[in-house]
Write a protein that holds these residues in place. Structure first.
Motif, mmCIF file in Angstrom:
data_model
loop_
_atom_site.group_PDB
_atom_site.id
_atom_site.type_symbol
_atom_site.label_atom_id
_atom_site.label_comp_id
_atom_site.label_asym_id
_atom_site.label_seq_id
_atom_site.Cartn_x
_atom_site.Cartn_y
_atom_site.Cartn_z
ATOM 1 N N LEU A 112 -6.759 -3.109 -5.707
ATOM 2 C CA LEU A 112 -5.828 -1.999 -6.014
ATOM 3 C C LEU A 112 -5.475 -2.143 -7.654
ATOM 4 O O LEU A 112 -5.482 -1.094 -8.329
ATOM 5 C CB LEU A 112 -4.585 -1.992 -5.281
ATOM 6 C CG LEU A 112 -4.611 -1.447 -3.879
ATOM 7 C CD1 LEU A 112 -3.426 -1.512 -3.039
ATOM 8 C CD2 LEU A 112 -5.183 0.116 -3.884
ATOM 9 N N GLU A 113 -5.393 -3.212 -8.097
ATOM 10 C CA GLU A 113 -4.974 -3.326 -9.244
ATOM 11 C C GLU A 113 -6.254 -3.003 -10.298
ATOM 12 O O GLU A 113 -6.162 -2.131 -11.157
ATOM 13 C CB GLU A 113 -4.916 -4.754 -9.642
ATOM 14 C CG GLU A 113 -4.329 -5.130 -11.108
ATOM 15 C CD GLU A 113 -3.997 -6.491 -11.579
ATOM 16 O OE1 GLU A 113 -4.012 -7.021 -12.849
ATOM 17 O OE2 GLU A 113 -3.418 -7.251 -10.597
ATOM 18 N N ALA A 114 -7.524 -3.189 -9.930
ATOM 19 C CA ALA A 114 -8.604 -2.969 -10.629
ATOM 20 C C ALA A 114 -8.662 -1.329 -10.510
ATOM 21 O O ALA A 114 -9.277 -0.775 -11.470
ATOM 22 C CB ALA A 114 -9.834 -3.669 -9.901
ATOM 23 N N ALA A 115 -8.547 -0.642 -9.408
ATOM 24 C CA ALA A 115 -8.559 0.662 -9.338
ATOM 25 C C ALA A 115 -7.510 1.290 -10.437
ATOM 26 O O ALA A 115 -7.878 2.386 -10.970
ATOM 27 C CB ALA A 115 -8.417 1.082 -7.760
ATOM 28 N N ALA A 116 -6.220 0.724 -10.296
ATOM 29 C CA ALA A 116 -5.441 1.385 -11.461
ATOM 30 C C ALA A 116 -5.805 1.303 -12.582
ATOM 31 O O ALA A 116 -5.528 2.236 -13.384
ATOM 32 C CB ALA A 116 -4.136 0.697 -10.980
ATOM 33 N N LYS A 117 -6.512 0.144 -13.133
ATOM 34 C CA LYS A 117 -6.760 0.200 -14.292
ATOM 35 C C LYS A 117 -7.929 0.880 -14.639
ATOM 36 O O LYS A 117 -7.965 1.455 -15.806
ATOM 37 C CB LYS A 117 -7.218 -1.424 -14.697
ATOM 38 C CG LYS A 117 -6.004 -2.473 -14.743
ATOM 39 C CD LYS A 117 -6.511 -3.843 -15.005
ATOM 40 C CE LYS A 117 -5.285 -4.809 -14.909
ATOM 41 N NZ LYS A 117 -5.754 -6.140 -15.103
ATOM 42 N N ALA A 118 -8.771 1.325 -13.903
ATOM 43 C CA ALA A 118 -9.958 1.984 -14.182
ATOM 44 C C ALA A 118 -9.402 3.348 -14.190
ATOM 45 O O ALA A 118 -10.076 4.320 -14.850
ATOM 46 C CB ALA A 118 -10.936 1.662 -13.002
ATOM 47 N N THR A 119 -8.648 3.855 -13.313
ATOM 48 C CA THR A 119 -8.028 4.979 -13.235
ATOM 49 C C THR A 119 -7.128 5.384 -14.679
ATOM 50 O O THR A 119 -7.548 6.562 -15.087
ATOM 51 C CB THR A 119 -6.998 5.186 -12.102
ATOM 52 O OG1 THR A 119 -7.491 4.966 -11.071
ATOM 53 C CG2 THR A 119 -6.167 6.658 -12.042
#
Length: 113
Positions: free
Chosen positions: A12-19
């Motif tokens: 989720l953290e990786a997804a948030a940063k990519a977003t």
């Protein structure tokens, strides 16, 4: 039993940063919603369901791991061998690489086997 999210927090953290990287990019507004969704899902899956490309990586996975191999078959690790779900101790199979990790057993669960 705790009320934990079934989602992987690191993913989720990786997804948030990519977003956020996509949102602050320079895309036209009509393309942004698709780009944001694609970036978030791709980043989440890269962490939550990593790709295994070598036998060495495969051997390091813990007992109880379930993968989806390149032949579109789900197989699970029991001890040092891989089996089709529900057929333990009968016919070990060879894993076709690359494979995507679908489920990785936690260390607490593997200590009891």
């Amino acid at each position: 039993m705790t009320n934990q999210s079934p989602l992987n927090p690191d993913a989720l953290e990786a997804a948030a940063k990519a977003t956020m990287g996509t949102v602050y990019g320079k895309l036209p507004a009509e393309e942004m919603h698709v780009a944001v969704a694609r970036a978030a899902v791709s980043a989440y899956l890269a962490v939550a369901q990593p790709i295994v490309n070598s036998v060495e990586e495969l051997d390091k996975l813990p007992h109880g791991t379930v993968i989806f191999n390149s032949l579109d078959e789900a197989v699970s690790k029991y001890g040092d061998d891989w089996y089709f779900p529900g057929i333990k101790h009968r016919f070990a199979t060879v894993v076709s690489l690359p494979a995507r990790v679908l489920y990785r057993q936690t260390e607490e669960a593997t200590n009891g086997r």
